[in-house]
Scaffold this motif. Structure first.
Motif, PDB file in Angstrom:
ATOM      1  N   VAL A  78       0.860  -1.185   0.000  1.00  0.00           N
ATOM      2  CA  VAL A  78       0.000   0.000   0.000  1.00  0.00           C
ATOM      3  C   VAL A  78       0.894   1.230   0.000  1.00  0.00           C
ATOM      4  O   VAL A  78       1.800   1.352   0.828  1.00  0.00           O
ATOM      5  CB  VAL A  78      -0.936   0.014   1.227  1.00  0.00           C
ATOM      6  CG1 VAL A  78      -1.840   1.242   1.188  1.00  0.00           C
ATOM      7  CG2 VAL A  78      -1.786  -1.261   1.274  1.00  0.00           C
ATOM      8  N   HIS A  79       0.648   2.143  -0.930  1.00  0.00           N
ATOM      9  CA  HIS A  79       1.415   3.377  -1.014  1.00  0.00           C
ATOM     10  C   HIS A  79       0.864   4.369   0.007  1.00  0.00           C
ATOM     11  O   HIS A  79      -0.329   4.701  -0.006  1.00  0.00           O
ATOM     12  CB  HIS A  79       1.337   3.952  -2.430  1.00  0.00           C
ATOM     13  CG  HIS A  79       2.036   3.105  -3.445  1.00  0.00           C
ATOM     14  ND1 HIS A  79       3.099   3.557  -4.201  1.00  0.00           N
ATOM     15  CD2 HIS A  79       1.846   1.810  -3.824  1.00  0.00           C
ATOM     16  CE1 HIS A  79       3.527   2.596  -5.007  1.00  0.00           C
ATOM     17  NE2 HIS A  79       2.773   1.525  -4.795  1.00  0.00           N
ATOM     18  N   VAL A  80       1.743   4.819   0.893  1.00  0.00           N
ATOM     19  CA  VAL A  80       1.338   5.677   2.008  1.00  0.00           C
ATOM     20  C   VAL A  80       2.325   6.844   2.117  1.00  0.00           C
ATOM     21  O   VAL A  80       3.188   7.034   1.265  1.00  0.00           O
ATOM     22  CB  VAL A  80       1.322   4.872   3.331  1.00  0.00           C
ATOM     23  CG1 VAL A  80       0.307   3.743   3.259  1.00  0.00           C
ATOM     24  CG2 VAL A  80       2.719   4.309   3.643  1.00  0.00           C
ATOM     25  N   GLN A  81       2.193   7.598   3.206  1.00  0.00           N
ATOM     26  CA  GLN A  81       3.184   8.601   3.562  1.00  0.00           C
ATOM     27  C   GLN A  81       3.808   8.203   4.889  1.00  0.00           C
ATOM     28  O   GLN A  81       3.108   7.731   5.796  1.00  0.00           O
ATOM     29  CB  GLN A  81       2.558   9.988   3.682  1.00  0.00           C
ATOM     30  CG  GLN A  81       2.147  10.597   2.358  1.00  0.00           C
ATOM     31  CD  GLN A  81       1.615  12.012   2.517  1.00  0.00           C
ATOM     32  OE1 GLN A  81       1.782  12.639   3.544  1.00  0.00           O
ATOM     33  NE2 GLN A  81       0.959  12.491   1.473  1.00  0.00           N
ATOM     34  N   ASP A  82       5.130   8.386   5.005  1.00  0.00           N
ATOM     35  CA  ASP A  82       5.786   8.018   6.250  1.00  0.00           C
ATOM     36  C   ASP A  82       5.721   9.171   7.255  1.00  0.00           C
ATOM     37  O   ASP A  82       5.068  10.195   7.013  1.00  0.00           O
ATOM     38  CB  ASP A  82       7.230   7.568   6.006  1.00  0.00           C
ATOM     39  CG  ASP A  82       8.122   8.694   5.473  1.00  0.00           C
ATOM     40  OD1 ASP A  82       7.742   9.883   5.578  1.00  0.00           O
ATOM     41  OD2 ASP A  82       9.218   8.384   4.952  1.00  0.00           O
ATOM     42  N   VAL A  83       6.412   9.017   8.373  1.00  0.00           N
ATOM     43  CA  VAL A  83       6.321   9.982   9.455  1.00  0.00           C
ATOM     44  C   VAL A  83       6.864  11.351   9.056  1.00  0.00           C
ATOM     45  O   VAL A  83       6.507  12.371   9.652  1.00  0.00           O
ATOM     46  CB  VAL A  83       7.061   9.441  10.701  1.00  0.00           C
ATOM     47  CG1 VAL A  83       8.564   9.422  10.469  1.00  0.00           C
ATOM     48  CG2 VAL A  83       6.690  10.218  11.955  1.00  0.00           C
TER      49      VAL A  83
ATOM     50  N   GLN B 297       3.442  -3.062   3.757  1.00  0.00           N
ATOM     51  CA  GLN B 297       2.800  -4.322   3.402  1.00  0.00           C
ATOM     52  C   GLN B 297       1.703  -4.668   4.413  1.00  0.00           C
ATOM     53  O   GLN B 297       1.911  -4.536   5.631  1.00  0.00           O
ATOM     54  CB  GLN B 297       3.819  -5.462   3.362  1.00  0.00           C
ATOM     55  CG  GLN B 297       4.815  -5.362   2.224  1.00  0.00           C
ATOM     56  CD  GLN B 297       5.892  -4.315   2.433  1.00  0.00           C
ATOM     57  OE1 GLN B 297       6.374  -4.131   3.537  1.00  0.00           O
ATOM     58  NE2 GLN B 297       6.261  -3.629   1.376  1.00  0.00           N
ATOM     59  N   TYR B 298       0.554  -5.127   3.899  1.00  0.00           N
ATOM     60  CA  TYR B 298      -0.558  -5.535   4.759  1.00  0.00           C
ATOM     61  C   TYR B 298      -1.154  -6.836   4.233  1.00  0.00           C
ATOM     62  O   TYR B 298      -1.414  -6.973   3.033  1.00  0.00           O
ATOM     63  CB  TYR B 298      -1.632  -4.442   4.813  1.00  0.00           C
ATOM     64  CG  TYR B 298      -1.126  -3.170   5.472  1.00  0.00           C
ATOM     65  CD1 TYR B 298      -1.043  -3.064   6.853  1.00  0.00           C
ATOM     66  CD2 TYR B 298      -0.682  -2.106   4.692  1.00  0.00           C
ATOM     67  CE1 TYR B 298      -0.553  -1.914   7.456  1.00  0.00           C
ATOM     68  CE2 TYR B 298      -0.179  -0.953   5.281  1.00  0.00           C
ATOM     69  CZ  TYR B 298      -0.119  -0.869   6.667  1.00  0.00           C
ATOM     70  OH  TYR B 298       0.382   0.273   7.256  1.00  0.00           O
ATOM     71  N   SER B 299      -1.368  -7.769   5.144  1.00  0.00           N
ATOM     72  CA  SER B 299      -1.949  -9.049   4.764  1.00  0.00           C
ATOM     73  C   SER B 299      -3.408  -8.871   4.366  1.00  0.00           C
ATOM     74  O   SER B 299      -4.140  -8.065   4.947  1.00  0.00           O
ATOM     75  CB  SER B 299      -1.872 -10.035   5.938  1.00  0.00           C
ATOM     76  OG  SER B 299      -0.545 -10.357   6.248  1.00  0.00           O
TER      77      SER B 299
ATOM     78  N   VAL C 285      15.004  -6.260 -10.546  1.00  0.00           N
ATOM     79  CA  VAL C 285      14.695  -7.287  -9.561  1.00  0.00           C
ATOM     80  C   VAL C 285      13.458  -6.818  -8.809  1.00  0.00           C
ATOM     81  O   VAL C 285      13.403  -5.656  -8.377  1.00  0.00           O
ATOM     82  CB  VAL C 285      15.867  -7.500  -8.579  1.00  0.00           C
ATOM     83  CG1 VAL C 285      15.492  -8.495  -7.493  1.00  0.00           C
ATOM     84  CG2 VAL C 285      17.101  -7.980  -9.330  1.00  0.00           C
ATOM     85  N   ILE C 286      12.473  -7.679  -8.672  1.00  0.00           N
ATOM     86  CA  ILE C 286      11.257  -7.293  -7.958  1.00  0.00           C
ATOM     87  C   ILE C 286      11.606  -6.974  -6.508  1.00  0.00           C
ATOM     88  O   ILE C 286      12.218  -7.773  -5.815  1.00  0.00           O
ATOM     89  CB  ILE C 286      10.203  -8.412  -8.007  1.00  0.00           C
ATOM     90  CG1 ILE C 286       9.681  -8.587  -9.439  1.00  0.00           C
ATOM     91  CG2 ILE C 286       9.039  -8.112  -7.070  1.00  0.00           C
ATOM     92  CD1 ILE C 286       8.696  -9.710  -9.604  1.00  0.00           C
ATOM     93  N   VAL C 287      11.236  -5.791  -6.063  1.00  0.00           N
ATOM     94  CA  VAL C 287      11.456  -5.395  -4.672  1.00  0.00           C
ATOM     95  C   VAL C 287      10.157  -4.844  -4.116  1.00  0.00           C
ATOM     96  O   VAL C 287       9.291  -4.384  -4.854  1.00  0.00           O
ATOM     97  CB  VAL C 287      12.571  -4.333  -4.542  1.00  0.00           C
ATOM     98  CG1 VAL C 287      13.915  -4.903  -4.915  1.00  0.00           C
ATOM     99  CG2 VAL C 287      12.257  -3.102  -5.368  1.00  0.00           C
ATOM    100  N   SER C 288      10.041  -4.888  -2.806  1.00  0.00           N
ATOM    101  CA  SER C 288       8.850  -4.350  -2.159  1.00  0.00           C
ATOM    102  C   SER C 288       9.232  -3.574  -0.919  1.00  0.00           C
ATOM    103  O   SER C 288       9.270  -2.360  -0.909  1.00  0.00           O
ATOM    104  CB  SER C 288       7.878  -5.484  -1.821  1.00  0.00           C
ATOM    105  OG  SER C 288       6.752  -4.983  -1.140  1.00  0.00           O
TER     106      SER C 288
ATOM    107  N   LEU D 114      12.644  -7.787   4.621  1.00  0.00           N
ATOM    108  CA  LEU D 114      11.582  -8.368   5.437  1.00  0.00           C
ATOM    109  C   LEU D 114      10.702  -9.338   4.661  1.00  0.00           C
ATOM    110  O   LEU D 114      10.284 -10.364   5.197  1.00  0.00           O
ATOM    111  CB  LEU D 114      10.677  -7.255   6.005  1.00  0.00           C
ATOM    112  CG  LEU D 114      11.328  -6.185   6.859  1.00  0.00           C
ATOM    113  CD1 LEU D 114      10.297  -5.133   7.240  1.00  0.00           C
ATOM    114  CD2 LEU D 114      11.937  -6.806   8.097  1.00  0.00           C
ATOM    115  N   CYS D 115      10.397  -9.007   3.406  1.00  0.00           N
ATOM    116  CA  CYS D 115       9.341  -9.736   2.710  1.00  0.00           C
ATOM    117  C   CYS D 115       9.834 -10.864   1.814  1.00  0.00           C
ATOM    118  O   CYS D 115       9.055 -11.744   1.444  1.00  0.00           O
ATOM    119  CB  CYS D 115       8.505  -8.765   1.883  1.00  0.00           C
ATOM    120  SG  CYS D 115       9.388  -8.026   0.482  1.00  0.00           S
TER     121      CYS D 115
END
Length: 328
Positions: free
Chosen positions: A43-48, A56-58, A273-276, A281-282
């Motif tokens: 999910v594309h969000v904004q950080d602090v 990432q969310y299940s 290379v696919i990255v997330s 972590l993932c």
């Protein structure tokens, strides 16, 4: 990079004091891609700091066993970590109201259920319950024996209390267990067989402790599966030193300077290379290593997988040897 699509928040439900569930539908009204138990989306969000970020969310709920079945909506659950966290979850809690559009990835699964009828042990710590909801539903649909253990700080912290999965789970509350002087092993009472698979999701320290309990009970390391979306305290590594990557496909040698990730060096050379998560972590970018010794800086590989040195995560890991030969 993974392809993205636009979704709209069609429903929002408060599942506990600091967990909100979001129902997502495609903006264009087209059916969403199929997913199976254990899958997650970016999910594309904004950080602090207000900068663009990806979290990432299940996917939670009942996953379809039929890939041809139309999927009109997804559901995720977000724990608000406040401004003390990395910021993405707090931004979603503040901004992801019904009608808001979000950019997300297609589902990806690094936490897939095993095939066959071997029994499963599901252990969730806090927000780690989210992938377990779909896993439990799928195992039940497949008539596979399983047990679900849900750990939370208190009754108020329990999410999805009205879910049939949680209603039937073995719930363990920290405040009650501590008052009774129970150890983690005592709280994890379940039948373990040589064929059992363990699935665990939650804070890194919690998962490590759970895995230690089940290793002592005889579960083989290859039957242990975990999901990790937030970084744990990491060990100290040597300063970044330059190294080389050789591509087995065409023999090209790519220089990775200090301060530059292997993924970036590869991308600069025209190799995607696919990255997330970009934090190890993932496991999205996991790449086979044919020669050389990686310096593993990820939190995705189990210790015995690291020892084999036959793969590494180029988003964050480096090399102990001057050159790594990759199966690219």
């Amino acid at each position: 990079m993974l392809s993205t699509l636009k979704v709209v928040v069609s429903q929002r439900k408060q599942e506990s004091a600091n967990v909100v569930a979001l129902t997502l539908r495609r903006v264009d009204g087209i059916a969403l891609p199929h997913w199976d138990a254990g899958a997650h989306i970016d999910v594309h969000v904004q950080d602090v700091t207000g900068n663009a970020a990806i979290r990432q969310y299940s996917l939670c709920g009942a996953a379809s066993l039929n890939p041809q079945e139309v999927c009109q909506e997804w559901r995720i659950a977000v724990l608000d970590e406040g401004i003390a966290g990395r910021g993405g979850s707090h931004w979603l809690h503040q901004q992801a109201l019904p009608g808001i559009e979000l950019v997300v990835s297609e589902p990806r699964n690094n936490f897939r259920l095993h095939a066959g009828n071997a029994p499963a042990i599901l252990v969730a710590g806090g927000i780690g319950i989210t992938p377990m909801l779909s896993m439990a539903e799928t195992l039940r649909s497949r008539n596979v024996d399983f047990s679900l253990h849900y750990f939370a700080r208190s009754r108020e912290a329990l999410a999805f209390q009205d879910s049939s999965v949680v209603v039937q789970a073995q719930v363990s509350l920290d405040n009650q267990a501590h008052a009774a002087g129970l150890t983690l092993a005592e709280r994890l009472s379940c039948t373990v067989t040589p064929s059992s698979h363990l699935y665990v999701c939650g804070p890194a320290d919690f998962m490590g402790a759970v895995i230690k309990v089940f290793l002592a009970r005889g579960i083989a390391p290859e039957r242990i599966h975990r999901e990790l979306f937030a970084p744990a305290p990491t060990e100290e590594f040597h300063a970044d030193t330059a190294f080389e990557i050789e591509l087995r496909s065409d023999g090209r040698v790519i220089f990775v300077p200090d301060g530059c990730s292997a993924v970036k060096a590869l991308a600069d050379a025209g190799i995607d290379v696919i990255v997330s998560c970009e934090q190890g972590l993932c496991g999205s970018c996991l790449t086979p290593v044919l020669e050389g010794v990686p310096e593993h800086r990820d939190q995705f590989l189990m210790p015995e997988e690291r020892e084999r040195n036959d793969c590494f995560t180029p988003c964050c890991s480096r090399a102990q040897t001057q050159r790594l030969v990759l199966d690219l």
